[in-house]
Design a protein around this motif. Structure first.
Motif, mmCIF file in Angstrom:
data_model
loop_
_atom_site.group_PDB
_atom_site.id
_atom_site.type_symbol
_atom_site.label_atom_id
_atom_site.label_comp_id
_atom_site.label_asym_id
_atom_site.label_seq_id
_atom_site.Cartn_x
_atom_site.Cartn_y
_atom_site.Cartn_z
ATOM 1 N N TYR A 37 -32.013 4.186 25.109
ATOM 2 C CA TYR A 37 -31.528 2.955 25.721
ATOM 3 C C TYR A 37 -32.274 2.686 27.023
ATOM 4 O O TYR A 37 -32.639 3.605 27.765
ATOM 5 C CB TYR A 37 -30.040 3.070 26.058
ATOM 6 C CG TYR A 37 -29.083 2.899 24.901
ATOM 7 C CD1 TYR A 37 -28.553 1.648 24.590
ATOM 8 C CD2 TYR A 37 -28.671 3.992 24.158
ATOM 9 C CE1 TYR A 37 -27.644 1.496 23.566
ATOM 10 C CE2 TYR A 37 -27.763 3.851 23.118
ATOM 11 C CZ TYR A 37 -27.247 2.596 22.818
ATOM 12 O OH TYR A 37 -26.350 2.451 21.806
ATOM 13 N N ALA A 40 -22.575 -2.615 19.285
ATOM 14 C CA ALA A 40 -22.284 -2.191 20.660
ATOM 15 C C ALA A 40 -21.307 -1.034 20.642
ATOM 16 O O ALA A 40 -20.435 -0.950 19.770
ATOM 17 C CB ALA A 40 -21.703 -3.351 21.472
ATOM 18 N N ALA A 90 -25.754 -8.894 26.266
ATOM 19 C CA ALA A 90 -25.311 -7.554 25.868
ATOM 20 C C ALA A 90 -23.830 -7.493 25.519
ATOM 21 O O ALA A 90 -23.367 -6.488 24.978
ATOM 22 C CB ALA A 90 -25.603 -6.552 26.994
ATOM 23 N N ARG A 136 -25.952 -7.261 15.573
ATOM 24 C CA ARG A 136 -25.902 -6.567 16.857
ATOM 25 C C ARG A 136 -24.734 -5.587 16.849
ATOM 26 O O ARG A 136 -23.637 -5.888 16.378
ATOM 27 C CB ARG A 136 -25.774 -7.564 18.000
ATOM 28 C CG ARG A 136 -26.902 -8.584 18.013
ATOM 29 C CD ARG A 136 -26.955 -9.369 19.299
ATOM 30 N NE ARG A 136 -25.646 -9.854 19.694
ATOM 31 C CZ ARG A 136 -25.334 -10.156 20.964
ATOM 32 N NH1 ARG A 136 -26.222 -9.978 21.919
ATOM 33 N NH2 ARG A 136 -24.137 -10.616 21.256
ATOM 34 N N ARG A 146 -29.829 -1.570 26.426
ATOM 35 C CA ARG A 146 -30.210 -2.046 25.095
ATOM 36 C C ARG A 146 -31.093 -1.018 24.405
ATOM 37 O O ARG A 146 -31.950 -0.385 25.040
ATOM 38 C CB ARG A 146 -30.957 -3.376 25.184
ATOM 39 C CG ARG A 146 -31.412 -3.929 23.841
ATOM 40 C CD ARG A 146 -32.284 -5.165 24.000
ATOM 41 N NE ARG A 146 -32.750 -5.659 22.716
ATOM 42 C CZ ARG A 146 -33.833 -5.217 22.093
ATOM 43 N NH1 ARG A 146 -34.598 -4.262 22.644
ATOM 44 N NH2 ARG A 146 -34.190 -5.725 20.906
ATOM 45 N N PHE A 173 -26.203 -2.150 21.973
ATOM 46 C CA PHE A 173 -25.914 -2.339 23.392
ATOM 47 C C PHE A 173 -24.808 -1.383 23.822
ATOM 48 O O PHE A 173 -23.976 -0.961 23.021
ATOM 49 C CB PHE A 173 -25.463 -3.778 23.658
ATOM 50 C CG PHE A 173 -26.519 -4.813 23.403
ATOM 51 C CD1 PHE A 173 -27.468 -5.111 24.368
ATOM 52 C CD2 PHE A 173 -26.575 -5.477 22.184
ATOM 53 C CE1 PHE A 173 -28.445 -6.057 24.137
ATOM 54 C CE2 PHE A 173 -27.551 -6.430 21.944
ATOM 55 C CZ PHE A 173 -28.488 -6.725 22.918
ATOM 56 N N THR A 174 -24.831 -1.071 25.088
ATOM 57 C CA THR A 174 -23.747 -0.293 25.666
ATOM 58 C C THR A 174 -23.697 -0.625 27.156
ATOM 59 O O THR A 174 -24.560 -1.339 27.672
ATOM 60 C CB THR A 174 -23.940 1.215 25.435
ATOM 61 O OG1 THR A 174 -22.743 1.919 25.765
ATOM 62 C CG2 THR A 174 -25.104 1.778 26.253
#
Length: 309
Positions: free
Chosen positions: A295, A240, A29, A238, A143, A276-277
């Motif tokens: 998420y 984030a 992540a 990806r 995610r 992602f976070t």
């Protein structure tokens, strides 16, 4: 097999690629590229005494550590050492050696306390406990499937609110620095942070190679940035959220949700497949927002702390 620990070589691309590969394997992540690893070392604040350590076995980098001093904390002497070892190469002593090297370095730089993020599984937590670390607060990685998962519908900004991108502030992002500093100050954490150095923020955050200004969304009220989500992207499709927050005077109006929704929709349209976070486990408002987006928690880290005596 001989394991040794050394500092990452500045400007060395092969070192940086191996360092980033370990990070991605251990914590998927967390976005990491060779460019971002080299950038982090080259642009670290002098007061952070930042080092990147590599554990090497027969010429292969199998473990890494990010080590430094929390220079932006109002409390002096707080160090950090975040250690990761490739899952298939554990048990060779790399983790112990790299952590010991990090602690010795931090003690020499005046640290009296070391904080370390530890993946929340029995083996990693036991490793930390055997070395005198005690568990503190935890944080979740989350995610979102951007390629196939549903997103809330796009929302029209309410009257008086305008959605803009970070690119609109490219020449003068001072207002975003002020907003970032205010939201960071209110983040739950064991180590308080105060952003006061605008020039360093420009160098370390705004100009970071992972920051995507075009996908960063800002909710503006009467010409003032009121809420934002800072987007970070890599070359593997990806995305984030580097930070999402709202100025104190504008909280409770759904502006952070508005900005993040806008950014996620634009990231999907740009072809990003995963989002992602990360959130402190006690940050219930932000966890609720991210659950609303769809998420799901994919990993948890527990911050550990040890006194250096």
């Amino acid at each position: 097999m001989t394991v040794l620990v050394r500092a990452l070589r500045p400007g060395n691309t092969s070192d940086a690629e191996a360092f980033a590969a370990v990070r991605r394997a251990c914590v998927p992540a967390m976005l990491a590229t060779a460019d971002s690893v080299l950038f982090d070392l080259a642009h670290a604040h002098p007061g952070s005494r930042y080092r990147q350590l590599a554990a090497e076995a027969d010429g292969e980098i199998i473990g890494t550590a990010q080590v430094g001093i929390a220079h932006d904390s109002p409390e002096p002497g707080q160090g950090f050492a975040n250690v990761y070892v490739l899952p298939g190469r554990r048990g060779l002593g790399a983790g112990s050696l790299i952590l010991r090297t990090a602690e010795e370095y931090l003690a020499g730089e005046g640290a009296v306390t070391v904080f370390s993020w530890v993946l929340d599984d029995p083996a990693n937590r036991a490793f930390a406990a055997r070395r005198g670390y005690r568990a503190s607060r935890s944080a979740h990685f989350l995610r979102l499937d951007l390629a196939c998962g549903p997103l809330p519908p796009r929302q029209e900004p309410p009257a008086g609110v305008e959605l803009r991108t970070g690119a609109d502030f490219g020449d003068d992002p001072r207002a975003l620095f002020d907003l970032d500093a205010e939201t960071v100050a209110d983040e739950p954490s064991d180590v308080a942070a105060e952003f006061t150095d605008y020039e360093h923020w420009l160098a370390e955050t705004w100009n970071h190679p992972l920051v995507d200004r075009g996908l960063t969304s800002v909710a503006v009220v009467d010409g003032r940035p009121a809420a934002f989500t800072l987007a970070r992207t890599d070359d593997a499709a990806r995305y984030a959220s580097g930070m999402t927050g709202t100025a104190r005077a504008f909280r409770g109006r759904g502006l952070a949700k508005l900005a993040k929704n806008d950014s996620l929709h634009r990231a999907r349209a740009a072809g990003y497949a995963e989002a992602f976070t990360g959130n402190d486990a006690g940050n219930e408002p932000m966890l609720a927002i991210n659950k609303w987006f769809g998420y799901e928690i994919c990993a948890t880290e527990v911050r550990h702390v040890r006194s250096l005596g």
